[in-house]
Write an enzyme that holds these catalytic residues in place. Structure first.
Site, PDB file in Angstrom:
ATOM      1  N   THR A   1       0.942  -1.212   0.027  1.00  0.00           N
ATOM      2  CA  THR A   1      -0.011   0.021  -0.041  1.00  0.00           C
ATOM      3  C   THR A   1       0.913   1.300   0.262  1.00  0.00           C
ATOM      4  O   THR A   1       2.017   1.160   0.462  1.00  0.00           O
ATOM      5  CB  THR A   1      -0.847  -0.042   1.310  1.00  0.00           C
TER       6      THR A   1
ATOM      7  N   ARG B   1     -13.698  -7.580  -0.656  1.00  0.00           N
ATOM      8  CA  ARG B   1     -12.979  -7.480   0.651  1.00  0.00           C
ATOM      9  C   ARG B   1     -12.628  -6.151   0.958  1.00  0.00           C
ATOM     10  O   ARG B   1     -12.195  -5.275  -0.293  1.00  0.00           O
ATOM     11  CB  ARG B   1     -12.003  -8.329   0.816  1.00  0.00           C
TER      12      ARG B   1
ATOM     13  N   ASP C   1      -8.263  -1.696   5.509  1.00  0.00           N
ATOM     14  CA  ASP C   1      -8.129  -0.523   6.538  1.00  0.00           C
ATOM     15  C   ASP C   1      -7.976   0.676   5.795  1.00  0.00           C
ATOM     16  O   ASP C   1      -8.320   1.702   6.391  1.00  0.00           O
ATOM     17  CB  ASP C   1      -7.205  -0.626   7.552  1.00  0.00           C
TER      18      ASP C   1
ATOM     19  N   GLY D   1      -0.294  -2.447   6.381  1.00  0.00           N
ATOM     20  CA  GLY D   1      -0.072  -3.564   7.379  1.00  0.00           C
ATOM     21  C   GLY D   1      -1.215  -4.630   7.016  1.00  0.00           C
ATOM     22  O   GLY D   1      -2.012  -4.417   5.949  1.00  0.00           O
TER      23      GLY D   1
ATOM     24  N   GLY E   1      -4.723  -5.407   6.896  1.00  0.00           N
ATOM     25  CA  GLY E   1      -5.868  -4.537   7.234  1.00  0.00           C
ATOM     26  C   GLY E   1      -6.920  -5.238   8.230  1.00  0.00           C
ATOM     27  O   GLY E   1      -7.470  -4.170   9.129  1.00  0.00           O
TER      28      GLY E   1
HETATM   29  N1  ASP Z   1      -3.367  -2.581   4.520  1.00  0.00           N
HETATM   30  C1  ASP Z   1      -3.739  -2.879   3.301  1.00  0.00           C
HETATM   31  C2  ASP Z   1      -4.725  -3.651   3.512  1.00  0.00           C
HETATM   32  O1  ASP Z   1      -5.313  -4.431   4.257  1.00  0.00           O
HETATM   33  C3  ASP Z   1      -2.600  -3.737   2.762  1.00  0.00           C
HETATM   34  C4  ASP Z   1      -1.304  -2.989   2.861  1.00  0.00           C
HETATM   35  O2  ASP Z   1      -0.960  -2.216   3.535  1.00  0.00           O
HETATM   36  O3  ASP Z   1      -0.468  -3.297   1.704  1.00  0.00           O
HETATM   37  O4  ASP Z   1      -5.592  -3.782   2.434  1.00  0.00           O
END
Ligand code: ASP
Length: 308
Positions: free
Chosen positions: A174, A202, A205, A226, A228
């Site tokens: 992300t 889905r 976060d 992280g 999510g």
């Molecule tokens: N936080 C993101 C999610 O769960 C994933 C990421 O941080 O890459 O969608």
């Protein structure tokens, strides 16, 4: 240009020197540096924190290296569904999208929602309709195709695994940015393709105000990366803001408590970037590494990947 500050991230996870080639490391650092400098220049010219975070996130979305915009991962159905959010710390206005497809720069759409809609959060088809109305660019499916991401997905597509631990590597690519402008206003933005092989529809976060993204001039601006599901349940970004607002914690103390203690006990791997009203920064992560960069007024930018 006292106290203008910008920080960006390109995801956290099991990122170690052993998992990287020198060429790839260079490419990541260049992409981060470019987005950081462009965002910084917005602030240096007197632009707003909102414009700076939008600019930086657009550039990271345009890079196939990161799991956002162009480089978004594949869902269980082999498609790309993107989530994003932006928030203004001065007005507490926000815009967010979930599960959008074929939008070239989801962060631009969140800005349009924040500015032109009475709603904060749009998803799926409704968000795409809104994008058409406000001339947000669409891109064909091929634009989002990336060989590396496709291979990652092919390895897990017939399983219920929805992250990258099939290779013993957990990477959350992300992207996000936080900034403090010359007026002292804060802003945050986050954009993502979610997690490889995620269930279709889905939502993570990143687009949830208070979980993956939050900004409030009284406290701080935050963008998370992280796993999510944990960041949603721990309401990470708002929790940090609350510790500052109600308990008088410094940004550093609040980040320490939430990322390095609470999330760790909870099992939530990842990190975040944060800036407070004085332009102080915190870039904590409890994973092996986090693609990150920051620059303060009058100083050189700094780009890092691994633990310092
Ligand atoms: N936080 C993101 C999610 O769960 C994933 C990421 O941080 O890459 O969608």
């Amino acid at each position: 240009m006292q106290n203008i500050t910008i920080a960006i991230h390109g995801g956290a996870g099991t990122i170690t020197p052993a998992s990287m080639t020198p060429e790839l490391e260079k490419a990541y650092k260049q992409a981060l540096s470019h987005a950081l400098d462009q965002g910084y220049q917005v602030l240096e010219k007197g632009g707003s924190a909102l414009d700076a975070v939008e600019m930086a996130v657009v550039l990271l979305e345009d890079s196939p290296l990161f799991n956002a915009g162009r480089g978004s991962v594949f869902t269980k159905e082999g498609k790309h569904e993107m989530d994003a959010a932006i928030m203004c710390g001065k007005t507490l206005e926000a815009g967010a999208v979930a599960g959008v497809r074929n939008i070239r720069n989801p962060v631009r759409l969140t800005r349009a929602i924040m500015e032109h809609s009475d709603h904060v959060f749009l998803s799926g088809y409704g968000a795409e309709e809104f994008a058409r109305k406000y001339n947000i660019d669409f891109a064909p499916e091929e634009y989002f195709y990336d060989k590396r991401r496709y291979q990652q997905w092919r390895e897990v597509r017939d399983t219920d695994i929805f992250m990258l631990d099939h290779t013993d590597e957990r990477k959350f690519g992300t992207v996000g940015a936080v900034a403090r402008d010359a007026n002292g206003d804060l802003a945050a933005a986050t954009s993502t393709g979610g997690m490889t092989n995620k269930n279709y529809n889905r939502i993570g976060d990143s687009p949830l105000i208070g979980s993956g993204t939050y900004a409030n001039n009284k406290t701080c601006a935050i963008s998370c990366t992280g796993h999510g599901e944990f960041f949603i349940r721990a309401v990470v970004a708002y929790d940090i803001s609350c510790l500052m607002e109600y308990k008088g914690y410094t940004l550093q103390e609040a980040c320490e408590e939430v990322v390095m203690d609470k999330l760790v006990k909870f099992g939530g791997e990842g990190g975040l970037i944060a800036v407070d009203g004085n332009g102080k920064l915190a870039l904590p992560f409890n994973s092996e590494g986090m693609y990150r960069a920051y620059r303060r007024g009058g100083q050189e930018g700094r780009v890092s990947i691994y633990k310092d």
